[in-house]
Design a protein around this motif. Structure first.
Motif, PDB file in Angstrom:
ATOM      1  N   ILE A  77       0.842  -1.190   0.000  1.00 33.25           N
ATOM      2  CA  ILE A  77       0.000   0.000   0.000  1.00 33.25           C
ATOM      3  C   ILE A  77       0.879   1.241   0.000  1.00 33.25           C
ATOM      4  N   ILE A  78       0.620   2.127  -0.942  1.00 32.48           N
ATOM      5  CA  ILE A  78       1.391   3.364  -1.047  1.00 32.48           C
ATOM      6  C   ILE A  78       0.606   4.516  -0.428  1.00 32.48           C
ATOM      7  N   ASP A  79       1.267   5.251   0.439  1.00 36.38           N
ATOM      8  CA  ASP A  79       0.661   6.468   0.991  1.00 36.38           C
ATOM      9  C   ASP A  79       1.090   7.648   0.130  1.00 36.38           C
ATOM     10  N   PHE A  80       0.108   8.362  -0.399  1.00 39.72           N
ATOM     11  CA  PHE A  80       0.414   9.502  -1.248  1.00 39.72           C
ATOM     12  C   PHE A  80       0.735  10.733  -0.418  1.00 39.72           C
ATOM     13  N   PRO A  81       1.695  11.546  -0.879  1.00 40.54           N
ATOM     14  CA  PRO A  81       1.947  12.838  -0.225  1.00 40.54           C
ATOM     15  C   PRO A  81       0.771  13.782  -0.474  1.00 40.54           C
ATOM     16  N   PRO A  82       0.677  14.878   0.300  1.00 30.41           N
ATOM     17  CA  PRO A  82      -0.475  15.796   0.186  1.00 30.41           C
ATOM     18  C   PRO A  82      -0.711  16.306  -1.236  1.00 30.41           C
ATOM     19  N   GLU A  83       0.377  16.580  -1.974  1.00 35.15           N
ATOM     20  CA  GLU A  83       0.214  17.132  -3.325  1.00 35.15           C
ATOM     21  C   GLU A  83      -0.480  16.130  -4.262  1.00 35.15           C
ATOM     22  N   ILE A  84      -0.096  14.848  -4.156  1.00 34.81           N
ATOM     23  CA  ILE A  84      -0.732  13.832  -5.006  1.00 34.81           C
ATOM     24  C   ILE A  84      -2.143  13.538  -4.506  1.00 34.81           C
ATOM     25  N   GLU A  85      -2.330  13.556  -3.192  1.00 35.71           N
ATOM     26  CA  GLU A  85      -3.682  13.348  -2.654  1.00 35.71           C
ATOM     27  C   GLU A  85      -4.653  14.422  -3.158  1.00 35.71           C
ATOM     28  N   ALA A  86      -4.156  15.650  -3.276  1.00 33.34           N
ATOM     29  CA  ALA A  86      -5.016  16.739  -3.774  1.00 33.34           C
ATOM     30  C   ALA A  86      -5.412  16.492  -5.229  1.00 33.34           C
ATOM     31  N   ILE A  87      -4.452  16.040  -6.033  1.00 33.99           N
ATOM     32  CA  ILE A  87      -4.755  15.708  -7.437  1.00 33.99           C
ATOM     33  C   ILE A  87      -5.726  14.540  -7.494  1.00 33.99           C
ATOM     34  N   GLU A  88      -5.476  13.538  -6.654  1.00 30.88           N
ATOM     35  CA  GLU A  88      -6.357  12.364  -6.595  1.00 30.88           C
ATOM     36  C   GLU A  88      -7.790  12.771  -6.242  1.00 30.88           C
ATOM     37  N   PHE A  89      -7.935  13.653  -5.271  1.00 29.97           N
ATOM     38  CA  PHE A  89      -9.270  14.130  -4.858  1.00 29.97           C
ATOM     39  C   PHE A  89      -9.997  14.781  -6.037  1.00 29.97           C
ATOM     40  N   ASP A  90      -9.274  15.578  -6.804  1.00 28.17           N
ATOM     41  CA  ASP A  90      -9.886  16.241  -7.971  1.00 28.17           C
ATOM     42  C   ASP A  90     -10.348  15.226  -9.009  1.00 28.17           C
ATOM     43  N   ILE A  91      -9.531  14.185  -9.249  1.00 26.87           N
ATOM     44  CA  ILE A  91      -9.899  13.163 -10.230  1.00 26.87           C
ATOM     45  C   ILE A  91     -11.139  12.402  -9.775  1.00 26.87           C
ATOM     46  N   VAL A  92     -11.167  12.000  -8.500  1.00 28.50           N
ATOM     47  CA  VAL A  92     -12.322  11.273  -7.968  1.00 28.50           C
ATOM     48  C   VAL A  92     -13.575  12.130  -8.096  1.00 28.50           C
ATOM     49  N   SER A  93     -13.469  13.407  -7.757  1.00 28.90           N
ATOM     50  CA  SER A  93     -14.613  14.313  -7.865  1.00 28.90           C
ATOM     51  C   SER A  93     -15.088  14.414  -9.310  1.00 28.90           C
ATOM     52  N   TYR A  94     -14.148  14.500 -10.241  1.00 32.68           N
ATOM     53  CA  TYR A  94     -14.494  14.593 -11.663  1.00 32.68           C
ATOM     54  C   TYR A  94     -15.234  13.340 -12.122  1.00 32.68           C
ATOM     55  N   LEU A  95     -14.717  12.163 -11.750  1.00 29.44           N
ATOM     56  CA  LEU A  95     -15.323  10.903 -12.160  1.00 29.44           C
ATOM     57  C   LEU A  95     -16.729  10.740 -11.591  1.00 29.44           C
ATOM     58  N   VAL A  96     -16.894  11.139 -10.324  1.00 29.35           N
ATOM     59  CA  VAL A  96     -18.195  10.979  -9.661  1.00 29.35           C
ATOM     60  C   VAL A  96     -19.203  11.992 -10.199  1.00 29.35           C
ATOM     61  N   GLU A  97     -18.794  13.247 -10.277  1.00 33.06           N
ATOM     62  CA  GLU A  97     -19.714  14.308 -10.722  1.00 33.06           C
ATOM     63  C   GLU A  97     -20.156  14.100 -12.171  1.00 33.06           C
ATOM     64  N   ASN A  98     -19.258  13.564 -13.001  1.00 34.85           N
ATOM     65  CA  ASN A  98     -19.598  13.331 -14.405  1.00 34.85           C
ATOM     66  C   ASN A  98     -20.134  11.922 -14.659  1.00 34.85           C
ATOM     67  N   LYS A  99     -20.343  11.177 -13.580  1.00 38.79           N
ATOM     68  CA  LYS A  99     -21.019   9.867 -13.628  1.00 38.79           C
ATOM     69  C   LYS A  99     -20.344   8.903 -14.592  1.00 38.79           C
ATOM     70  N   PHE A 100     -19.015   8.769 -14.453  1.00 42.56           N
ATOM     71  CA  PHE A 100     -18.283   7.874 -15.333  1.00 42.56           C
ATOM     72  C   PHE A 100     -18.327   6.426 -14.870  1.00 42.56           C
ATOM     73  N   LEU A 101     -18.641   6.195 -13.598  1.00 45.23           N
ATOM     74  CA  LEU A 101     -18.611   4.834 -13.085  1.00 45.23           C
ATOM     75  C   LEU A 101     -20.027   4.287 -12.912  1.00 45.23           C
ATOM     76  N   PHE A 102     -20.753   4.773 -11.909  1.00 43.26           N
ATOM     77  CA  PHE A 102     -22.140   4.356 -11.705  1.00 43.26           C
ATOM     78  C   PHE A 102     -22.963   5.629 -11.598  1.00 43.26           C
ATOM     79  N   ASP A 103     -23.801   5.901 -12.595  1.00 43.73           N
ATOM     80  CA  ASP A 103     -24.393   7.234 -12.687  1.00 43.73           C
ATOM     81  C   ASP A 103     -25.433   7.536 -11.621  1.00 43.73           C
ATOM     82  N   SER A 104     -25.955   6.509 -10.918  1.00 50.15           N
ATOM     83  CA  SER A 104     -26.938   6.787  -9.874  1.00 50.15           C
ATOM     84  C   SER A 104     -26.453   6.359  -8.491  1.00 50.15           C
TER      85      SER A 104
END
Length: 354
Positions: free
Chosen positions: A181-208
């Motif tokens: 398991i890799i622990d991401f530094p704060p800078e990568i965690e911030a980028i990761e948070f943005d990607i997750v938000s993008y995927l969820v808000e744009n319904k790329f995985l499960f839209d409901s």
């Protein structure tokens, strides 16, 4: 445009309900919005309907139907037409050679994939800026994002989109990583948070299912992760995360690594993003293949019992619809078979670049 007053009854109503049930199963398998999928299914069957007719068919409230129809109109899936001499609108599915089984047309899917491709490419550029500070962890994260790009390129090739595609390495086997398991530094965690938000808000995985989408996205980007870390990242309770992990395991979207010891937390994994998501699409679209023999049996019974049913209202239209669905399932089978070949190519490339 003229309003068709009659809805199917008797034998034809039974066929209608079988088709609607198929669309319900398909929506559940892919995590699509169930009510929207059912509204869409009735429009596929009848070609055009009013809100009043949809209310009678679905038993949904007018507000639910109105919201669903507005969404389909906005997506350019259906057209809204005023019936001459009335204040009533007819909602019509455009004529097409093949009936989509998803209320998102190919053009919309491709547009969304292109937008995601651009977004991930821009994000990778941000990660490259962190290479001097976190060389291994930045490279690991880039490999994970490459998996998303490889999946998108495979889809583009499958849809016969012209243009040069380049396979990107996503196998981290040669990276000097000592822990699972890799622990991401704060800078990568911030980028990761943005990607997750993008995927969820744009319904790329499960839209409901936003919670399920968020958990799935974090596992995709982390490769290996514990339930406790997912609770911390998502802010959801232990019970909620546990329930969603079970759903993902049941769908074979994630795997669970064997226990190392009774005191070691279980680790949940998505090894390769590209293969994982391609396998999901291929596997869950098999429901269409399974429905084809039933459609053929319905088609056969309608032909054999033509003398009994041909004089009833709707015989020609239900026969035409079943024929249209069979042609569409055959077309879709060839598309998924082609995508399976793309999946095997990506799998070989992953091993070759290790």
């Amino acid at each position: 445009m003229e309003l068709h007053e009659h809805l199917y009854e008797g034998k034809f109503k039974e066929i209608e309900q079988e088709i609607v049930q198929f669309y319900k199963n398909y929506a559940n398998n892919l995590g699509r919005n169930l009510k929207l999928s059912i509204i869409y299914a009735y429009l596929v069957i009848y070609d055009s309907l009013t809100q009043k007719q949809l209310k009678k068919l679905t038993k949904y409230s007018y507000s639910t139907i109105s919201t669903g129809l507005a969404h389909l109109v906005q997506m350019r899936v259906i057209k809204k037409i005023l019936i001459a001499g009335t204040h009533t609108h007819l909602y019509k599915l455009p004529s097409c050679e093949f009936l989509p089984f998803n209320y998102q047309p190919f053009s919309n899917i491709l547009e969304r994939l292109n937008n995601l491709f651009k977004y991930i490419k821009q994000t990778i550029q941000k990660c490259h800026l962190l290479m001097d500070i976190y060389p291994v962890k930045s490279q690991f994260f880039i490999y994970r994002l490459n998996g998303i790009l490889n999946y998108i390129q495979a889809q583009q090739r499958n849809f016969a989109i012209k243009g040069k595609t380049i396979f990107l390495p996503e196998n981290d086997r040669l990276l000097p990583i000592s822990q699972e398991i890799i622990d991401f530094p704060p800078e990568i965690e911030a980028i990761e948070f943005d990607i997750v938000s993008y995927l969820v808000e744009n319904k790329f995985l499960f839209d409901s299912k936003p919670i399920l989408s968020k958990i799935m996205a974090y596992i995709m980007l982390r490769k290996n992760i514990t339930q406790k870390k997912l609770q911390d990242l998502t802010g959801n309770s232990s019970g909620a995360v546990s329930q969603k992990l079970k759903q993902l395991l049941d769908k074979n979207l994630i795997s669970r690594l064997p226990f190392e010891s009774p005191t070691t937390p279980r680790i949940f994994q998505i090894k390769y993003i590209s293969l994982n998501y391609m396998d999901f699409i291929i596997r869950d679209n098999r429901i269409i293949f399974d429905f084809t023999p039933r459609l053929e049996a319905i088609q056969k019974s309608l032909i054999e019992e033509k003398e009994k049913y041909s004089s009833l209202h709707g015989y020609n239209s239900i026969c035409s619809k079943v024929d249209h669905l069979i042609v569409s399932t055959q077309r879709f089978t060839s598309v998924v078979d082609s995508f399976s070949q793309e999946r095997n190519i990506v799998a070989d490339l992953i091993e070759d670049t290790a």
